[in-house]
Scaffold this active site. Structure first.
Site, PDB file in Angstrom:
ATOM      1  N   ASP A  61       0.937  -1.252   0.027  1.00 48.84           N
ATOM      2  CA  ASP A  61       0.005   0.008  -0.087  1.00 48.84           C
ATOM      3  C   ASP A  61       0.813   1.330  -0.025  1.00 48.84           C
ATOM      4  O   ASP A  61       2.145   0.889   0.146  1.00 48.84           O
ATOM      5  CB  ASP A  61      -1.149  -0.046   1.146  1.00 48.84           C
ATOM      6  CG  ASP A  61      -0.106  -0.165   2.518  1.00 48.84           C
ATOM      7  OD1 ASP A  61       0.698   0.144   2.538  1.00 48.84           O
ATOM      8  OD2 ASP A  61      -0.989  -0.351   3.564  1.00 48.84           O
ATOM      9  N   SER A  62       0.356   2.210  -0.153  1.00 50.04           N
ATOM     10  CA  SER A  62       1.203   3.634  -0.244  1.00 50.04           C
ATOM     11  C   SER A  62       1.464   4.095   1.033  1.00 50.04           C
ATOM     12  O   SER A  62       2.407   5.162   1.075  1.00 50.04           O
ATOM     13  CB  SER A  62       0.257   4.742  -0.888  1.00 50.04           C
ATOM     14  OG  SER A  62      -0.718   5.021  -0.191  1.00 50.04           O
ATOM     15  N   GLY A  63       0.997   3.568   2.122  1.00 55.57           N
ATOM     16  CA  GLY A  63       1.278   4.315   3.590  1.00 55.57           C
ATOM     17  C   GLY A  63       0.181   5.322   3.781  1.00 55.57           C
ATOM     18  O   GLY A  63      -0.110   5.908   5.104  1.00 55.57           O
ATOM     19  N   GLY A  64      -0.712   5.857   2.877  1.00 57.63           N
ATOM     20  CA  GLY A  64      -1.702   6.846   3.009  1.00 57.63           C
ATOM     21  C   GLY A  64      -2.654   6.622   4.199  1.00 57.63           C
ATOM     22  O   GLY A  64      -2.989   7.223   4.900  1.00 57.63           O
ATOM     23  N   ASP A 254      -7.591  -7.315  -0.123  1.00 58.77           N
ATOM     24  CA  ASP A 254      -6.898  -7.440   0.914  1.00 58.77           C
ATOM     25  C   ASP A 254      -7.548  -7.439   2.337  1.00 58.77           C
ATOM     26  O   ASP A 254      -8.455  -6.690   2.249  1.00 58.77           O
ATOM     27  CB  ASP A 254      -5.648  -6.495   1.063  1.00 58.77           C
ATOM     28  CG  ASP A 254      -6.107  -5.095   1.681  1.00 58.77           C
ATOM     29  OD1 ASP A 254      -6.019  -4.909   2.883  1.00 58.77           O
ATOM     30  OD2 ASP A 254      -6.426  -4.328   0.782  1.00 58.77           O
TER      31      ASP A 254
END
Lengths: 360, 360
Positions: A61-64, A254
C-alpha cells in the site's frame, strides 16, 4: 491477499502461507516497513522478498491509509502529508514521490499510488477537493514511477525483471476515491483511467460506513474501470461482503479480518463464525470446520480452545491458518463458479448457510 | 526433552517438533493440565496424546515442583500438599495417589513420583525430614500405580499397550532428593532403588543453588543409581552445564531454557548465546547459527531481529525452533561421541568455543 503488516502475515511463516493457505500474493505495509526496519535495512538485504524470504508476489500500500489511521498531528498540503509517527512521534513528510520511492525500494510487485483517504461521513465539498488532490498526486506518482522506479526496485536494478515472483517491472495501481458521492466516484475513476494505471483499486471504503454504502461505492466506481485490468477493493470484509463485491466485478481484496479476528479467538465456518473460547467447544473433538486444510483436520476445537484459554500462541496460529485457508478457498471457489457460470447460485447457497445458521 | 507446559511446547506445533527439532519425547506439566483443561476434558479426548495430536512419548512431572514454585498458601502434611492454585486461588489437595491418578489419566509414557522439593539453601534437618517424606510418598506412588494405573491410562484400558508412542505400560520414575548433603543423596538414591522404579531422576537441583552445588548433587546421587536404568536430571540447564552432567552419567534432561530465553530474544550459537535485538544484527544476513536446521537457514538475523522488535510471534517461533534444534543436536552429538569414546574431547572443544567467545 493476506496482510503482512510488518513484512510477514502475523503468527505465520512464509512456508505455511504457501503450504496451508495457498497464498499467491501478500500485502506489505509501506508505513510500517518505512518506520521499521527502515529502507537502509531493506536495501541492504536486497528488497522485501529477500528480506522476508517470501518468493511470491507482494503488493504494497502507499502508506496513506496508515498515516490517516495511526499517525498523529497530520497536516495535509498539496505537497504531501506531514505527521508524527506512532512509534516515537518523530515528524515525517510523506509525499507521492517518497511513497513511490519507498515502494520501489521495498521492491513490491504492485505499488499503490499515494492518495488521501477521506473519513466517513464526509461533506461533498471536502470529498471533491480531496479527490482533486488524489488525482494530482496520482499524476506525480506515475511520473516519478516512470522515471525512477527501475533505479530502486531491487530486481530491476540490472534491467533484469525475471524473478521467482514476476517477469514484469513493478506495476502501479490507481485508487478511486470520492466517498459516498456517485458523481465523484465516476469522476475519480475516469481521471485515473485517463492517466493510465496497471490496475485500479476502490479506496475510502471500510472506514466505518454502513454495508450498503460500501457496496454503493463499489457500484459507483467499477463500471468506469477497464474490464481487462484488475479491480481491487481495499481492506475488506466479511465472507458475504466479499461475495457481494465479487458479484459487482471486484477481482482482488486485501483483508486483515481473517488474521485479526483469529487472534481474538474467532474461526470462520460454513455455518458462520464461532468463538473458540466458548464453553460449548470444551469437549468438541471435531476440527474447526469440516473443510479446513488437511494439515489442520487433526486439531480438535477442544484442544485449540484449551490452547487459546492458556494464552498459547499456537492457538492464534492455527486459527489464523484456518481463517486464511477459509477465505482463500472462498476466493478460489468463486473463481471456479464464475468460470462455470454458476457464481450467483454459489453465492446464494453460501450466504443462506452462513447467515442463517443458528451459530450466528 | 522440550517442555510442553500446557500440553504443547510454547509457540510450536507438534509437526515442527518432529520435522525441525527432531524431538523424541516431550514433557507435560501435571499441575497445569490438571487445572486446565482438567481431567474431564483429557479423559473425554482420549488422553494427552490424542488431545494434543502428539504421537511420540510424553513424560509428565508429578506437579510437586509447580506447587512449590507457583501455588500459594502451601501446607505440607504426611498426606500431601494443600495449596491455592495460581489461576483462581481455589484450594486443592494434591496427594501422591492423586498425582499418580492424574498422570495415568493424562496417559504419559513416563510418570514421575510425587516428591517434596526442598528449597535452597536448606538446613540438614529439614532436608532429612523432607527426604523421609519423599521416600514414604514414593512407596505410596508405586503402590497406587501398580494397582490402579492400568484402569486410567487411556491406551492400557483394553489391556492394549502397543501404540504409536510405546509398547510398554506406563513407566514410573523415582526422584532422588537430599539437597546439598552427600549422605542424604546417597540415602535417598538407595531407598528409591530398593523400592524399585523404571528410571531415576535427580530432583531439587536448579532451584537457585550455584553451579558447583548442582554438579555435586549429581555426583552425590548418580553412583548409587543402576547403570541399566535411565538417569534424569530435572530442569536443566545451559549447554555447558548439560555436557558436565552427561560427563557425570546423566542420560535425560528436561529444560525450558531453550524456549523461555527464545521468547526473550536469545539464540544459542556455537560461539555462545546472542541477543537478537542487538543493533549489531541490524544488517546481518547470516542465519542464527551456521548449523541451524536447513529449514531455518534462509531466515537472516536481520529479519528475525526486525520481527522481534516488531513483536511478531514468528520471531519467537523461529528462535524457539532454533534453540531446541541446537539443544537436541548437542544431545545427539553427545550420544555419538560417547559411543565413539570421544566425548571428553567433544565436551572440551565445545566448551572452549562456547565459553571463550567474544560474544559472551
Amino acid at each position: 491477499m493476506p496482510v503482512g503488516t510488518q513484512g510477514m502475515v502475523k503468527t505465520l511463516s512464509p512456508d505455511e502461507l504457501i503450504d496451508v493457505v495457498d497464498a499467491k500474493i501478500i500485502l506489505g505495509n509501506t508505513y510500517h516497513l518505512y518506520l521499521r526496519p527502515g529502507l537502509d535495512v531493506i536495501r541492504e538485504m536486497g528488497g522485501l522478498h529477500k528480506f522476508t524470504t517470501w518468493e511470491k508476489p507482494i503488493l504494497t500500500d502507499s502508506g496513506g491509509f496508515q498515516v490517516w489511521s495511526l499517525a498523529k498531528l497530520r497536516k495535509i498540503s498539496e505537497n504531501g502529508v506531514e505527521f508524527s509517527n506512532h512509534l516515537d512521534g518523530a515528524k515525517t513528510m510523506l509525499t507521492p514521490e517518497l511513497s513511490m520511492e519507498i515502494q520501489a525500494t521495498l521492491g513490491s510487485d504492485i505499488a499503490m499510488l499515494f492518495d488521501e483517504c477521506p473519513p466517513y461521513p464526509c461533506e461533498e465539498k471536502y470529498a471533491a477537493n480531496s479527490l482533486g488532490l488524489t488525482t494530482r498526486w496520482a499524476r506525480r506518482c506515475k511520473e516519478w514511477h516512470e522515471v525512477n522506479a527501475s533505479k530502486h526496485v531491487p530486481w530491476q536494478l540490472n534491467t533484469q525483471t525475471e524473478t521467482l515472483h514476476t517477469n514484469l517491472p513493478q506495476q502501479i495501481f490507481g485508487i478511486v476515491q470520492g466517498s459516498t458521492y456517485a458523481d465523484l466516484r465516476e469522476q475519480s475513476a475516469k481521471e485515473l483511467v485517463e492517466i493510465g494505471f496497471d490496475g485500479y483499486a476502490v479506496g475510502g471504503i471500510s472506514v466505518g460506513e454502513p454495508e450498503h454504502e460500501m457496496l454503493r461505492a463499489i457500484e459507483n466506481a467499477v463500471p468506469f474501470l477497464p474490464k481487462n485490468k484488475p479491480r481491487y477493493a481495499m481492506g475488506l470484509g466479511t465472507p458475504p461482503q466479499m461475495l457481494e463485491m465479487i458479484a459487482r466485478g471486484v477481482d482482488m481484496f486485501d483483508c486483515v479480518m481473517p488474521t485479526r479476528v483469529a487472534r481474538h479467538g474467532l474461526a470462520f465456518t460454513a455455518d458462520g463464525p464461532i468463538h473458540i473460547k466458548n464453553k460449548e467447544f470444551e469437549f468438541d473433538s471435531t476440527p474447526l470446520d469440516e473443510n479446513t486444510h488437511p494439515s489442520l483436520q487433526k486439531y480438535s476445537r477442544s484442544f485449540i480452545r484449551h490452547l487459546f484459554r492458556a494464552s498459547e500462541m499456537l492457538s492464534l496460529r492455527l486459527l489464523s491458518l484456518h481463517n486464511l485457508h477459509f477465505y482463500l478457498r472462498l476466493m478460489s471457489d468463486s473463481r471456479e463458479h464464475i468460470a462455470a457460470g454458476t457464481f450467483s447460485k454459489f453465492k446464494n447457497d453460501f450466504n443462506q448457510r452462513y447467515l442463517n445458521s443458528t451459530l450466528q
